[in-house]
Scaffold this motif. Sequence first.
Motif, short mmCIF file in Angstrom:
data_model
loop_
_atom_site.label_atom_id
_atom_site.label_comp_id
_atom_site.label_asym_id
_atom_site.label_seq_id
_atom_site.Cartn_x
_atom_site.Cartn_y
_atom_site.Cartn_z
N ARG A 47 40.52 42.37 110.03
CA ARG A 47 39.19 42.07 109.58
C ARG A 47 38.81 41.61 108.32
NH1 ARG A 47 34.07 43.23 111.26
NH2 ARG A 47 32.51 44.24 109.41
N ASN A 48 39.86 42.25 107.43
CA ASN A 48 39.62 41.85 105.73
C ASN A 48 39.81 40.59 105.75
OD1 ASN A 48 38.60 44.39 105.31
ND2 ASN A 48 40.86 45.20 104.56
N SER A 49 41.00 40.05 106.25
CA SER A 49 41.47 38.75 106.32
C SER A 49 40.18 37.71 106.77
CB SER A 49 42.81 38.43 106.85
OG SER A 49 42.99 37.24 106.75
N TYR A 50 39.83 38.17 107.75
CA TYR A 50 38.61 37.30 108.60
C TYR A 50 37.22 37.24 107.72
CZ TYR A 50 35.02 36.11 112.01
OH TYR A 50 33.67 35.59 112.67
N GLN A 51 36.97 38.49 107.13
CA GLN A 51 35.82 38.25 106.06
C GLN A 51 36.15 37.60 104.95
OE1 GLN A 51 33.17 39.36 107.09
NE2 GLN A 51 33.25 41.03 108.42
N THR A 52 37.28 37.67 104.46
CA THR A 52 37.67 36.86 103.27
C THR A 52 37.61 35.27 103.62
OG1 THR A 52 39.23 38.36 102.55
CG2 THR A 52 39.60 36.52 101.55
N TYR A 53 38.04 34.87 104.64
CA TYR A 53 37.92 33.48 104.80
C TYR A 53 36.61 33.08 105.10
CZ TYR A 53 42.93 32.77 106.08
OH TYR A 53 44.28 32.62 105.87
N ARG A 54 35.64 34.01 105.79
CA ARG A 54 34.23 33.55 105.83
C ARG A 54 33.40 33.43 104.55
NH1 ARG A 54 31.02 36.88 110.45
NH2 ARG A 54 29.42 35.09 109.54
N GLU A 55 33.94 34.50 103.59
CA GLU A 55 33.21 34.43 102.30
C GLU A 55 33.65 33.01 101.46
OE1 GLU A 55 34.60 38.16 100.46
OE2 GLU A 55 33.23 39.35 101.51
N LEU A 56 35.10 32.69 101.71
CA LEU A 56 35.52 31.49 100.93
C LEU A 56 35.09 30.39 101.50
CD1 LEU A 56 39.36 32.58 100.46
CD2 LEU A 56 37.41 32.53 98.90
N GLY A 76 43.38 25.57 102.61
CA GLY A 76 43.67 26.92 103.15
C GLY A 76 42.63 27.59 103.61
N VAL A 77 41.36 27.45 103.34
CA VAL A 77 40.20 27.80 104.07
C VAL A 77 39.91 27.16 105.36
CG1 VAL A 77 37.44 27.93 104.02
CG2 VAL A 77 38.95 28.22 101.72
N LYS A 78 40.23 25.91 105.45
CA LYS A 78 39.79 25.22 106.93
C LYS A 78 41.22 25.78 107.80
CE LYS A 78 37.65 21.03 104.75
NZ LYS A 78 36.47 21.49 105.40
N LEU A 79 42.30 26.03 107.51
CA LEU A 79 43.22 26.56 108.09
C LEU A 79 42.75 27.66 108.73
CD1 LEU A 79 46.23 26.65 109.24
CD2 LEU A 79 47.14 27.64 107.31
N GLY A 80 42.50 28.73 107.97
CA GLY A 80 42.05 30.14 108.38
C GLY A 80 40.98 30.26 109.09
N VAL A 81 39.63 29.41 108.69
CA VAL A 81 38.66 29.47 109.38
C VAL A 81 38.80 28.70 110.64
CG1 VAL A 81 36.32 28.38 109.63
CG2 VAL A 81 36.92 29.59 107.58
N GLY A 82 39.49 27.52 110.89
CA GLY A 82 39.80 26.93 112.12
C GLY A 82 40.60 27.73 112.93
#
Length: 545
Positions: free
Chosen positions: A125-134, A155-161
Amino acid sequence: MLILGIPCLVLRFLLQEVSFQCVLQDVQTQLFCFQTCTRAKGSMYHALTYATILEMQAMMTFDSQDIMNAGNTMKEAQAIYGQKHRIKEIHAEICYAECLLQRAALTFLQDENMVSFIKGSIKVRNSYQTYRELDSLIHSPHYVKGENHPHFEGGVKLGVGAFNLTLSMLPSRIVRLLEFVGFSGNKEHGLRQLQEGASVYSFRSVLCTMLLLCYHTFMTFVLGTGKGNVEEAEKLLKPYLARYPKGSIFLFFAGRIETIRGNVDGAIKRFEECCEAQQNWKQFHHMCYWELMWCFTYKRQWKMAYFYADLLSKENTWSKATYIYMKAAYLCMFGPDDHKPFGDDDVALYRAVPSLKLKIAGKSLPTEKFAIRKSRRYLSSNPVPLPVPVLEMMYVWNGYAVIGKCPDLTGGILECLEDAEAALERSPGNSYLFVDDQCVIKLLKGLCLKYLGKISEAEEHFTYIHLNEKKIKYDHYLIPNALLELALLYLDQDRREDAVKILERAKQNYKNYSMETRTHFRIQAALHQAKLSPENGVLEAEVSC
Protein backbone atom coordinates in the motif's frame (compact mmCIF):
# COMPACT_ATOMS: atom_id res chain seq x y z
CA MET A 1 -5.43 -12.70 1.54
CA LEU A 2 -6.96 -10.84 -1.39
CA ILE A 3 -4.33 -8.10 -1.50
CA LEU A 4 -1.71 -10.85 -1.89
CA GLY A 5 -2.54 -11.05 -5.60
CA ILE A 6 -1.09 -7.62 -6.29
CA PRO A 7 2.52 -8.06 -5.16
CA CYS A 8 2.70 -11.63 -6.43
CA LEU A 9 1.63 -10.63 -9.93
CA VAL A 10 3.47 -7.33 -10.16
CA LEU A 11 6.68 -8.58 -8.59
CA ARG A 12 6.72 -11.73 -10.65
CA PHE A 13 6.67 -9.64 -13.80
CA LEU A 14 9.15 -7.05 -12.52
CA LEU A 15 11.58 -9.56 -11.07
CA GLN A 16 11.45 -12.41 -13.51
CA GLU A 17 11.87 -10.01 -16.42
CA VAL A 18 14.40 -7.65 -14.82
CA SER A 19 17.26 -9.76 -16.14
CA PHE A 20 17.81 -7.37 -19.07
CA GLN A 21 21.62 -7.40 -18.85
CA CYS A 22 22.29 -10.42 -16.64
CA VAL A 23 20.44 -12.89 -18.85
CA LEU A 24 21.51 -11.05 -21.98
CA GLN A 25 25.11 -11.85 -21.24
CA ASP A 26 26.22 -13.90 -18.23
CA VAL A 27 24.45 -13.92 -14.88
CA GLN A 28 27.35 -15.02 -12.72
CA THR A 29 29.68 -12.40 -14.23
CA GLN A 30 27.12 -9.67 -13.61
CA LEU A 31 26.54 -10.81 -10.03
CA PHE A 32 30.31 -10.84 -9.44
CA CYS A 33 30.59 -7.32 -10.84
CA PHE A 34 27.86 -6.07 -8.55
CA GLN A 35 29.26 -7.86 -5.51
CA THR A 36 32.73 -6.41 -6.02
CA CYS A 37 31.52 -2.98 -7.07
CA THR A 38 31.82 -0.62 -4.09
CA ARG A 39 29.21 1.68 -5.63
CA ALA A 40 26.52 -0.87 -4.71
CA LYS A 41 27.14 0.15 -1.09
CA GLY A 42 26.45 3.81 -1.69
CA SER A 43 24.71 4.31 -5.02
CA MET A 44 20.91 4.14 -5.08
CA TYR A 45 20.57 2.57 -8.50
CA HIS A 46 23.49 0.17 -8.11
CA ALA A 47 22.11 -1.00 -4.76
CA LEU A 48 18.59 -1.44 -6.15
CA THR A 49 19.80 -3.30 -9.23
CA TYR A 50 21.98 -5.69 -7.24
CA ALA A 51 19.19 -6.35 -4.74
CA THR A 52 16.72 -6.88 -7.58
CA ILE A 53 18.96 -9.46 -9.25
CA LEU A 54 19.27 -11.34 -5.94
CA GLU A 55 15.52 -11.18 -5.46
CA MET A 56 14.98 -12.46 -8.98
CA GLN A 57 17.24 -15.38 -8.14
CA ALA A 58 15.20 -16.04 -4.98
CA MET A 59 11.96 -15.92 -6.98
CA MET A 60 13.34 -18.38 -9.50
CA THR A 61 14.69 -20.88 -6.97
CA PHE A 62 12.41 -20.42 -3.91
CA ASP A 63 15.48 -21.40 -1.89
CA SER A 64 15.30 -20.19 1.73
CA GLN A 65 18.92 -19.02 1.75
CA ASP A 66 18.42 -17.09 -1.51
CA ILE A 67 15.31 -15.47 -0.05
CA MET A 68 17.19 -14.47 3.10
CA ASN A 69 20.14 -13.04 1.13
CA ALA A 70 17.80 -11.06 -1.11
CA GLY A 71 15.88 -9.75 1.90
CA ASN A 72 19.03 -8.57 3.68
CA THR A 73 20.39 -6.92 0.53
CA MET A 74 17.05 -5.21 -0.10
CA LYS A 75 17.08 -3.85 3.48
CA GLU A 76 20.58 -2.46 2.88
CA ALA A 77 19.39 -0.86 -0.36
CA GLN A 78 16.41 0.69 1.39
CA ALA A 79 18.69 2.08 4.09
CA ILE A 80 20.67 3.95 1.42
CA TYR A 81 17.57 5.86 0.33
CA GLY A 82 16.76 6.85 3.90
CA GLN A 83 14.37 9.60 4.92
CA LYS A 84 17.05 12.25 4.48
CA HIS A 85 17.78 11.32 0.85
CA ARG A 86 14.09 10.90 0.05
CA ILE A 87 13.34 14.46 1.12
CA LYS A 88 16.14 15.86 -1.06
CA GLU A 89 16.07 13.56 -4.05
CA ILE A 90 13.02 12.32 -5.99
CA HIS A 91 15.10 9.48 -7.47
CA ALA A 92 15.49 8.15 -3.92
CA GLU A 93 11.71 8.22 -3.58
CA ILE A 94 11.12 6.16 -6.73
CA CYS A 95 13.80 3.64 -5.70
CA TYR A 96 12.18 3.48 -2.27
CA ALA A 97 8.79 2.64 -3.82
CA GLU A 98 10.32 -0.16 -5.90
CA CYS A 99 12.20 -1.46 -2.89
CA LEU A 100 9.02 -1.55 -0.78
CA LEU A 101 7.22 -3.58 -3.40
CA GLN A 102 10.04 -6.09 -3.72
CA ARG A 103 10.45 -6.45 0.04
CA ALA A 104 6.72 -7.13 0.26
CA ALA A 105 7.07 -10.03 -2.13
CA LEU A 106 9.91 -11.48 -0.06
CA THR A 107 7.84 -11.09 3.09
CA PHE A 108 5.02 -13.10 1.58
CA LEU A 109 7.44 -15.78 0.39
CA GLN A 110 9.44 -16.06 3.59
CA ASP A 111 6.66 -16.40 6.16
CA GLU A 112 3.08 -17.60 6.03
CA ASN A 113 1.76 -16.11 9.28
CA MET A 114 -0.73 -13.27 9.55
CA VAL A 115 1.80 -10.80 10.96
CA SER A 116 4.00 -11.18 7.87
CA PHE A 117 0.96 -10.86 5.65
CA ILE A 118 -0.03 -7.57 7.33
CA LYS A 119 3.53 -6.22 7.12
CA GLY A 120 3.74 -7.14 3.44
CA SER A 121 0.35 -5.60 2.68
CA ILE A 122 1.37 -2.33 4.35
CA LYS A 123 4.51 -2.22 2.19
CA VAL A 124 2.42 -2.75 -0.95
CA ARG A 125 0.00 0.00 0.00
CA ASN A 126 2.82 2.43 0.84
CA SER A 127 4.47 1.67 -2.48
CA TYR A 128 1.20 2.23 -4.32
CA GLN A 129 0.59 5.55 -2.56
CA THR A 130 4.15 6.68 -3.29
CA TYR A 131 3.74 5.98 -6.99
CA ARG A 132 0.48 7.93 -7.02
CA GLU A 133 2.08 10.93 -5.30
CA LEU A 134 5.04 10.89 -7.69
CA ASP A 135 2.67 10.68 -10.66
CA SER A 136 0.82 13.74 -9.32
CA LEU A 137 4.16 15.51 -8.96
CA ILE A 138 5.04 14.92 -12.62
CA HIS A 139 1.77 16.53 -13.70
CA SER A 140 2.10 19.40 -11.24
CA PRO A 141 2.86 22.93 -12.58
CA HIS A 142 5.64 23.10 -9.98
CA TYR A 143 7.51 20.11 -11.42
CA VAL A 144 10.85 21.10 -12.92
CA LYS A 145 12.61 18.62 -15.18
CA GLY A 146 16.17 17.92 -14.17
CA GLU A 147 19.03 16.46 -16.16
CA ASN A 148 17.99 12.86 -15.44
CA HIS A 149 14.23 13.35 -15.52
CA PRO A 150 13.63 10.56 -18.13
CA HIS A 151 14.92 7.98 -15.63
CA PHE A 152 12.68 9.32 -12.87
CA GLU A 153 9.61 9.55 -15.09
CA GLY A 154 10.31 6.09 -16.50
CA GLY A 155 10.23 4.69 -12.98
CA VAL A 156 6.92 6.37 -12.25
CA LYS A 157 5.39 5.10 -15.49
CA LEU A 158 6.59 1.57 -14.70
CA GLY A 159 5.04 1.57 -11.23
CA VAL A 160 1.80 3.34 -12.16
CA GLY A 161 1.42 1.21 -15.30
CA ALA A 162 2.12 -2.08 -13.50
CA PHE A 163 -0.33 -1.36 -10.68
CA ASN A 164 -3.09 -0.13 -13.01
CA LEU A 165 -2.73 -3.04 -15.41
CA THR A 166 -2.65 -5.67 -12.67
CA LEU A 167 -5.55 -4.20 -10.69
CA SER A 168 -7.70 -3.87 -13.81
CA MET A 169 -7.40 -7.59 -14.53
CA LEU A 170 -8.49 -8.76 -11.10
CA PRO A 171 -12.02 -10.20 -10.70
CA SER A 172 -14.57 -7.53 -9.82
CA ARG A 173 -15.31 -8.94 -6.35
CA ILE A 174 -11.64 -8.48 -5.43
CA VAL A 175 -11.47 -5.05 -7.07
CA ARG A 176 -14.40 -3.81 -4.98
CA LEU A 177 -12.60 -4.77 -1.79
CA LEU A 178 -9.32 -3.21 -2.93
CA GLU A 179 -11.09 0.02 -3.90
CA PHE A 180 -12.45 0.15 -0.35
CA VAL A 181 -8.89 0.27 1.02
CA GLY A 182 -7.67 2.81 -1.54
CA PHE A 183 -6.56 0.83 -4.61
CA SER A 184 -7.86 1.44 -8.11
CA GLY A 185 -6.82 0.39 -11.60
CA ASN A 186 -7.53 1.30 -15.20
CA LYS A 187 -6.36 -1.08 -17.92
CA GLU A 188 -6.10 1.48 -20.73
CA HIS A 189 -4.22 3.93 -18.51
CA GLY A 190 -1.86 1.18 -17.34
CA LEU A 191 -1.05 0.07 -20.88
CA ARG A 192 -0.57 3.67 -21.98
CA GLN A 193 1.85 4.38 -19.13
CA LEU A 194 3.88 1.27 -19.88
CA GLN A 195 3.96 2.04 -23.60
CA GLU A 196 5.20 5.56 -22.88
CA GLY A 197 7.78 4.17 -20.48
CA ALA A 198 8.97 1.64 -23.07
CA SER A 199 9.24 4.20 -25.88
CA VAL A 200 11.57 6.65 -24.09
CA TYR A 201 15.05 5.52 -23.09
CA SER A 202 15.53 5.24 -19.33
CA PHE A 203 16.87 2.79 -16.77
CA ARG A 204 13.44 1.19 -16.64
CA SER A 205 12.36 1.28 -20.29
CA VAL A 206 13.36 -2.35 -20.74
CA LEU A 207 11.26 -3.28 -17.70
CA CYS A 208 8.23 -1.52 -19.21
CA THR A 209 8.86 -3.47 -22.41
CA MET A 210 9.15 -6.78 -20.55
CA LEU A 211 5.96 -6.18 -18.62
CA LEU A 212 4.10 -5.38 -21.84
CA LEU A 213 5.52 -8.53 -23.45
CA CYS A 214 4.33 -10.53 -20.45
CA TYR A 215 0.89 -9.02 -20.83
CA HIS A 216 0.56 -9.61 -24.57
CA THR A 217 2.05 -13.11 -24.64
CA PHE A 218 1.07 -14.58 -21.25
CA MET A 219 -1.52 -12.70 -19.25
CA THR A 220 -3.98 -12.33 -22.11
CA PHE A 221 -3.79 -16.10 -22.64
CA VAL A 222 -3.57 -17.64 -19.18
CA LEU A 223 -5.79 -15.05 -17.49
CA GLY A 224 -7.67 -13.69 -20.50
CA THR A 225 -9.62 -14.63 -23.57
CA GLY A 226 -6.62 -15.56 -25.72
CA LYS A 227 -6.75 -12.42 -27.85
CA GLY A 228 -3.23 -11.09 -27.33
CA ASN A 229 -1.82 -8.27 -29.45
CA VAL A 230 0.86 -10.23 -31.32
CA GLU A 231 1.72 -7.31 -33.60
CA GLU A 232 2.38 -5.01 -30.65
CA ALA A 233 4.46 -7.69 -28.91
CA GLU A 234 6.57 -8.20 -32.02
CA LYS A 235 7.07 -4.46 -32.42
CA LEU A 236 8.27 -4.17 -28.82
CA LEU A 237 10.58 -7.17 -29.12
CA LYS A 238 12.16 -6.44 -32.50
CA PRO A 239 14.78 -3.81 -31.50
CA TYR A 240 15.94 -5.83 -28.49
CA LEU A 241 16.18 -9.05 -30.46
CA ALA A 242 18.20 -7.22 -33.13
CA ARG A 243 20.56 -5.83 -30.50
CA TYR A 244 20.80 -9.07 -28.48
CA PRO A 245 20.23 -11.92 -30.98
CA LYS A 246 21.46 -14.44 -28.38
CA GLY A 247 19.62 -12.88 -25.45
CA SER A 248 17.74 -15.74 -23.84
CA ILE A 249 14.86 -13.73 -22.49
CA PHE A 250 14.21 -12.18 -25.91
CA LEU A 251 14.45 -15.56 -27.63
CA PHE A 252 11.96 -16.84 -25.09
CA PHE A 253 9.44 -14.13 -25.93
CA ALA A 254 10.08 -14.70 -29.63
CA GLY A 255 9.12 -18.33 -29.00
CA ARG A 256 5.94 -17.25 -27.23
CA ILE A 257 4.99 -15.03 -30.18
CA GLU A 258 5.46 -17.95 -32.61
CA THR A 259 3.36 -20.16 -30.32
CA ILE A 260 0.52 -17.65 -30.24
CA ARG A 261 0.57 -17.46 -34.02
CA GLY A 262 0.17 -21.22 -34.23
CA ASN A 263 3.63 -21.63 -35.74
CA VAL A 264 4.58 -24.43 -33.36
CA ASP A 265 7.67 -25.56 -35.27
CA GLY A 266 9.02 -22.01 -35.24
CA ALA A 267 8.32 -21.79 -31.51
CA ILE A 268 10.19 -25.03 -30.83
CA LYS A 269 13.22 -23.66 -32.69
CA ARG A 270 13.18 -20.44 -30.67
CA PHE A 271 12.88 -22.22 -27.31
CA GLU A 272 15.74 -24.55 -28.21
CA GLU A 273 17.87 -21.53 -29.16
CA CYS A 274 16.92 -19.97 -25.84
CA CYS A 275 18.22 -22.99 -23.92
CA GLU A 276 21.50 -22.91 -25.86
CA ALA A 277 22.05 -19.18 -25.31
CA GLN A 278 22.99 -19.41 -21.62
CA GLN A 279 23.83 -22.19 -19.17
CA ASN A 280 23.96 -20.42 -15.82
CA TRP A 281 20.31 -20.23 -14.85
CA LYS A 282 18.80 -23.67 -15.24
CA GLN A 283 15.46 -22.29 -14.01
CA PHE A 284 15.30 -20.29 -17.20
CA HIS A 285 15.77 -23.50 -19.16
CA HIS A 286 12.85 -24.92 -17.21
CA MET A 287 10.58 -22.17 -18.47
CA CYS A 288 11.53 -23.27 -21.99
CA TYR A 289 10.99 -26.95 -21.11
CA TRP A 290 7.45 -26.09 -20.02
CA GLU A 291 6.76 -24.34 -23.32
CA LEU A 292 8.36 -27.14 -25.33
CA MET A 293 6.22 -29.68 -23.49
CA TRP A 294 3.08 -27.90 -24.67
CA CYS A 295 4.40 -27.37 -28.20
CA PHE A 296 4.86 -31.13 -28.61
CA THR A 297 1.44 -31.66 -27.02
CA TYR A 298 -0.14 -29.51 -29.71
CA LYS A 299 1.63 -31.70 -32.30
CA ARG A 300 0.48 -34.88 -30.48
CA GLN A 301 4.06 -36.03 -30.11
CA TRP A 302 3.44 -37.58 -26.72
CA LYS A 303 6.92 -39.07 -26.23
CA MET A 304 8.64 -35.72 -26.68
CA ALA A 305 6.10 -34.01 -24.43
CA TYR A 306 6.70 -36.72 -21.82
CA PHE A 307 10.46 -36.15 -22.15
CA TYR A 308 10.15 -32.50 -21.10
CA ALA A 309 7.67 -33.26 -18.31
CA ASP A 310 10.17 -35.83 -17.03
CA LEU A 311 13.03 -33.30 -17.20
CA LEU A 312 10.97 -30.79 -15.21
CA SER A 313 10.03 -33.38 -12.58
CA LYS A 314 13.70 -34.24 -12.05
CA GLU A 315 15.32 -30.80 -12.28
CA ASN A 316 12.78 -28.24 -11.12
CA THR A 317 11.12 -27.67 -7.74
CA TRP A 318 8.45 -25.13 -8.67
CA SER A 319 5.59 -27.64 -8.89
CA LYS A 320 6.57 -31.31 -8.60
CA ALA A 321 2.91 -32.32 -8.28
CA THR A 322 2.04 -30.76 -11.65
CA TYR A 323 5.03 -32.28 -13.43
CA ILE A 324 4.40 -35.80 -12.07
CA TYR A 325 0.72 -35.48 -13.00
CA MET A 326 1.70 -34.50 -16.55
CA LYS A 327 4.13 -37.44 -16.77
CA ALA A 328 1.32 -39.81 -15.84
CA ALA A 329 -1.05 -38.08 -18.28
CA TYR A 330 1.37 -38.45 -21.18
CA LEU A 331 1.95 -42.12 -20.38
CA CYS A 332 -1.82 -42.61 -20.79
CA MET A 333 -1.51 -41.27 -24.36
CA PHE A 334 1.12 -43.84 -25.38
CA GLY A 335 -0.12 -46.47 -27.82
CA PRO A 336 -0.10 -50.20 -27.00
CA ASP A 337 3.07 -50.72 -29.03
CA ASP A 338 4.91 -47.70 -27.60
CA HIS A 339 7.77 -48.49 -25.26
CA LYS A 340 7.14 -46.87 -21.89
CA PRO A 341 10.12 -45.59 -19.86
CA PHE A 342 11.46 -48.21 -17.48
CA GLY A 343 10.05 -47.94 -13.98
CA ASP A 344 7.31 -45.44 -14.84
CA ASP A 345 3.74 -46.49 -14.23
CA ASP A 346 0.90 -44.02 -14.71
CA VAL A 347 -1.17 -45.29 -11.76
CA ALA A 348 1.82 -45.09 -9.40
CA LEU A 349 2.62 -41.59 -10.63
CA TYR A 350 -0.97 -40.40 -10.13
CA ARG A 351 -0.95 -41.81 -6.60
CA ALA A 352 2.23 -39.87 -5.81
CA VAL A 353 0.76 -36.50 -6.83
CA PRO A 354 -1.08 -35.58 -3.55
CA SER A 355 2.08 -36.00 -1.46
CA LEU A 356 3.95 -33.41 -3.55
CA LYS A 357 1.71 -30.41 -2.91
CA LEU A 358 3.52 -27.13 -2.16
CA LYS A 359 2.48 -23.90 -0.48
CA ILE A 360 3.83 -20.59 -1.71
CA ALA A 361 3.04 -17.45 0.30
CA GLY A 362 0.75 -19.63 2.40
CA LYS A 363 -1.38 -20.65 -0.57
CA SER A 364 -1.56 -23.90 -2.52
CA LEU A 365 -1.02 -23.60 -6.25
CA PRO A 366 -4.35 -23.84 -8.14
CA THR A 367 -2.88 -26.08 -10.84
CA GLU A 368 -1.58 -28.45 -8.17
CA LYS A 369 -4.94 -28.59 -6.44
CA PHE A 370 -6.54 -29.38 -9.80
CA ALA A 371 -4.03 -32.18 -10.44
CA ILE A 372 -4.53 -33.60 -6.95
CA ARG A 373 -8.31 -33.67 -7.31
CA LYS A 374 -7.99 -35.45 -10.62
CA SER A 375 -5.46 -37.94 -9.21
CA ARG A 376 -7.81 -39.06 -6.43
CA ARG A 377 -9.48 -41.42 -8.87
CA TYR A 378 -6.37 -43.57 -8.74
CA LEU A 379 -6.17 -43.90 -4.95
CA SER A 380 -8.70 -46.75 -4.80
CA SER A 381 -7.85 -50.36 -5.55
CA ASN A 382 -10.04 -50.14 -8.66
CA PRO A 383 -9.18 -46.77 -10.23
CA VAL A 384 -11.38 -45.12 -12.86
CA PRO A 385 -9.08 -43.82 -15.63
CA LEU A 386 -9.23 -40.16 -16.62
CA PRO A 387 -10.44 -39.86 -20.24
CA VAL A 388 -8.16 -37.10 -21.62
CA PRO A 389 -6.01 -35.68 -18.78
CA VAL A 390 -3.42 -34.09 -21.11
CA LEU A 391 -6.03 -32.34 -23.24
CA GLU A 392 -7.96 -31.26 -20.15
CA MET A 393 -4.87 -29.65 -18.61
CA MET A 394 -4.23 -28.05 -21.99
CA TYR A 395 -7.55 -26.24 -21.53
CA VAL A 396 -6.47 -24.98 -18.10
CA TRP A 397 -3.55 -23.20 -19.82
CA ASN A 398 -5.76 -22.02 -22.71
CA GLY A 399 -3.88 -24.07 -25.28
CA TYR A 400 -6.92 -24.34 -27.54
CA ALA A 401 -6.55 -20.66 -28.36
CA VAL A 402 -3.11 -21.59 -29.73
CA ILE A 403 -4.06 -24.60 -31.85
CA GLY A 404 -7.12 -22.70 -33.03
CA LYS A 405 -4.79 -20.73 -35.33
CA CYS A 406 -3.85 -23.95 -37.15
CA PRO A 407 -6.70 -26.16 -38.50
CA ASP A 408 -4.40 -29.18 -38.85
CA LEU A 409 -3.46 -29.09 -35.18
CA THR A 410 -7.07 -28.51 -34.14
CA GLY A 411 -8.30 -31.35 -36.33
CA GLY A 412 -5.70 -33.70 -34.85
CA ILE A 413 -6.74 -32.90 -31.27
CA LEU A 414 -10.40 -33.32 -32.27
CA GLU A 415 -9.60 -36.83 -33.53
CA CYS A 416 -8.08 -37.68 -30.13
CA LEU A 417 -11.21 -36.42 -28.39
CA GLU A 418 -13.49 -38.40 -30.67
CA ASP A 419 -11.47 -41.55 -29.99
CA ALA A 420 -11.72 -40.90 -26.25
CA GLU A 421 -15.47 -40.33 -26.55
CA ALA A 422 -15.90 -43.64 -28.38
CA ALA A 423 -13.80 -45.44 -25.74
CA LEU A 424 -15.91 -43.90 -22.99
CA GLU A 425 -19.10 -45.16 -24.61
CA ARG A 426 -17.59 -48.65 -24.76
CA SER A 427 -16.42 -48.62 -21.13
CA PRO A 428 -17.95 -51.46 -19.11
CA GLY A 429 -20.90 -50.43 -17.01
CA ASN A 430 -20.45 -46.74 -17.83
CA SER A 431 -19.00 -45.80 -14.44
CA TYR A 432 -20.56 -43.42 -11.95
CA LEU A 433 -18.25 -40.73 -13.36
CA PHE A 434 -19.55 -41.19 -16.89
CA VAL A 435 -21.30 -37.79 -17.08
CA ASP A 436 -18.26 -35.97 -15.68
CA ASP A 437 -16.01 -37.58 -18.26
CA GLN A 438 -18.50 -37.06 -21.05
CA CYS A 439 -18.80 -33.35 -20.22
CA VAL A 440 -15.01 -32.91 -20.10
CA ILE A 441 -14.82 -34.26 -23.65
CA LYS A 442 -17.81 -32.16 -24.72
CA LEU A 443 -16.14 -28.96 -23.49
CA LEU A 444 -12.91 -29.69 -25.33
CA LYS A 445 -14.67 -30.86 -28.49
CA GLY A 446 -16.74 -27.68 -28.44
CA LEU A 447 -13.57 -25.60 -28.49
CA CYS A 448 -12.13 -27.54 -31.43
CA LEU A 449 -15.39 -27.24 -33.35
CA LYS A 450 -15.49 -23.50 -32.66
CA TYR A 451 -12.02 -22.96 -34.10
CA LEU A 452 -12.85 -25.15 -37.09
CA GLY A 453 -15.79 -22.86 -37.85
CA LYS A 454 -18.54 -25.32 -36.84
CA ILE A 455 -20.30 -22.79 -34.64
CA SER A 456 -23.69 -24.46 -34.19
CA GLU A 457 -22.08 -27.77 -33.20
CA ALA A 458 -19.80 -26.00 -30.74
CA GLU A 459 -22.79 -24.23 -29.19
CA GLU A 460 -24.57 -27.57 -28.76
CA HIS A 461 -21.59 -29.03 -26.91
CA PHE A 462 -21.30 -26.10 -24.48
CA THR A 463 -25.05 -26.03 -23.88
CA TYR A 464 -25.11 -29.79 -23.23
CA ILE A 465 -22.84 -29.31 -20.20
CA HIS A 466 -25.04 -26.60 -18.74
CA LEU A 467 -28.18 -28.69 -19.22
CA ASN A 468 -26.58 -31.66 -17.44
CA GLU A 469 -25.00 -29.78 -14.56
CA LYS A 470 -27.12 -31.61 -11.94
CA LYS A 471 -25.64 -34.93 -13.05
CA ILE A 472 -22.01 -33.84 -12.67
CA LYS A 473 -20.57 -35.30 -9.46
CA TYR A 474 -17.09 -33.81 -9.07
CA ASP A 475 -15.97 -31.72 -12.06
CA HIS A 476 -18.14 -28.72 -11.22
CA TYR A 477 -15.64 -26.36 -12.84
CA LEU A 478 -17.02 -27.52 -16.19
CA ILE A 479 -20.30 -25.62 -15.84
CA PRO A 480 -19.02 -22.01 -15.40
CA ASN A 481 -16.30 -22.68 -17.97
CA ALA A 482 -18.81 -24.02 -20.49
CA LEU A 483 -20.86 -20.84 -19.95
CA LEU A 484 -17.72 -18.76 -20.39
CA GLU A 485 -16.89 -20.49 -23.68
CA LEU A 486 -20.48 -20.10 -24.86
CA ALA A 487 -20.30 -16.38 -24.06
CA LEU A 488 -17.03 -16.04 -25.98
CA LEU A 489 -18.69 -17.82 -28.90
CA TYR A 490 -21.48 -15.23 -28.80
CA LEU A 491 -18.98 -12.36 -28.61
CA ASP A 492 -17.35 -13.60 -31.80
CA GLN A 493 -20.81 -13.34 -33.41
CA ASP A 494 -21.34 -9.85 -31.92
CA ARG A 495 -24.18 -11.12 -29.70
CA ARG A 496 -22.93 -8.98 -26.84
CA GLU A 497 -26.10 -8.76 -24.76
CA ASP A 498 -26.49 -12.55 -24.73
CA ALA A 499 -22.81 -12.93 -23.89
CA VAL A 500 -22.94 -10.54 -20.93
CA LYS A 501 -25.99 -12.30 -19.44
CA ILE A 502 -24.21 -15.66 -19.61
CA LEU A 503 -20.99 -14.22 -18.18
CA GLU A 504 -22.86 -12.70 -15.25
CA ARG A 505 -24.53 -16.06 -14.62
CA ALA A 506 -21.17 -17.83 -14.68
CA LYS A 507 -19.70 -15.24 -12.32
CA GLN A 508 -22.53 -15.07 -9.80
CA ASN A 509 -24.05 -18.56 -9.63
CA TYR A 510 -21.07 -20.88 -9.11
CA LYS A 511 -18.54 -21.07 -6.29
CA ASN A 512 -15.88 -23.35 -4.79
CA TYR A 513 -14.87 -25.16 -7.95
CA SER A 514 -11.44 -26.02 -9.38
CA MET A 515 -9.46 -23.13 -10.86
CA GLU A 516 -12.17 -20.70 -9.75
CA THR A 517 -9.94 -17.63 -9.56
CA ARG A 518 -8.48 -18.25 -13.00
CA THR A 519 -11.99 -18.64 -14.43
CA HIS A 520 -13.01 -15.34 -12.82
CA PHE A 521 -9.99 -13.64 -14.38
CA ARG A 522 -11.12 -14.92 -17.77
CA ILE A 523 -14.72 -13.86 -17.12
CA GLN A 524 -13.49 -10.38 -16.21
CA ALA A 525 -11.50 -10.20 -19.45
CA ALA A 526 -14.53 -11.36 -21.45
CA LEU A 527 -16.74 -8.75 -19.78
CA HIS A 528 -14.18 -6.10 -20.65
CA GLN A 529 -14.22 -7.31 -24.26
CA ALA A 530 -18.04 -7.23 -24.26
CA LYS A 531 -18.00 -3.60 -23.09
CA LEU A 532 -15.91 -2.46 -26.04
CA SER A 533 -17.72 -0.83 -28.91
CA PRO A 534 -16.89 -2.72 -32.13
CA GLU A 535 -16.67 0.55 -34.04
CA ASN A 536 -14.09 2.42 -32.00
CA GLY A 537 -13.12 0.33 -29.00
CA VAL A 538 -14.64 2.83 -26.54
CA LEU A 539 -16.00 1.48 -23.29
CA GLU A 540 -19.78 1.59 -23.10
CA ALA A 541 -21.26 2.52 -19.74
CA GLU A 542 -24.44 0.45 -19.82
CA VAL A 543 -22.69 -2.90 -19.35
CA SER A 544 -21.80 -3.44 -15.71
CA CYS A 545 -18.66 -5.28 -14.61
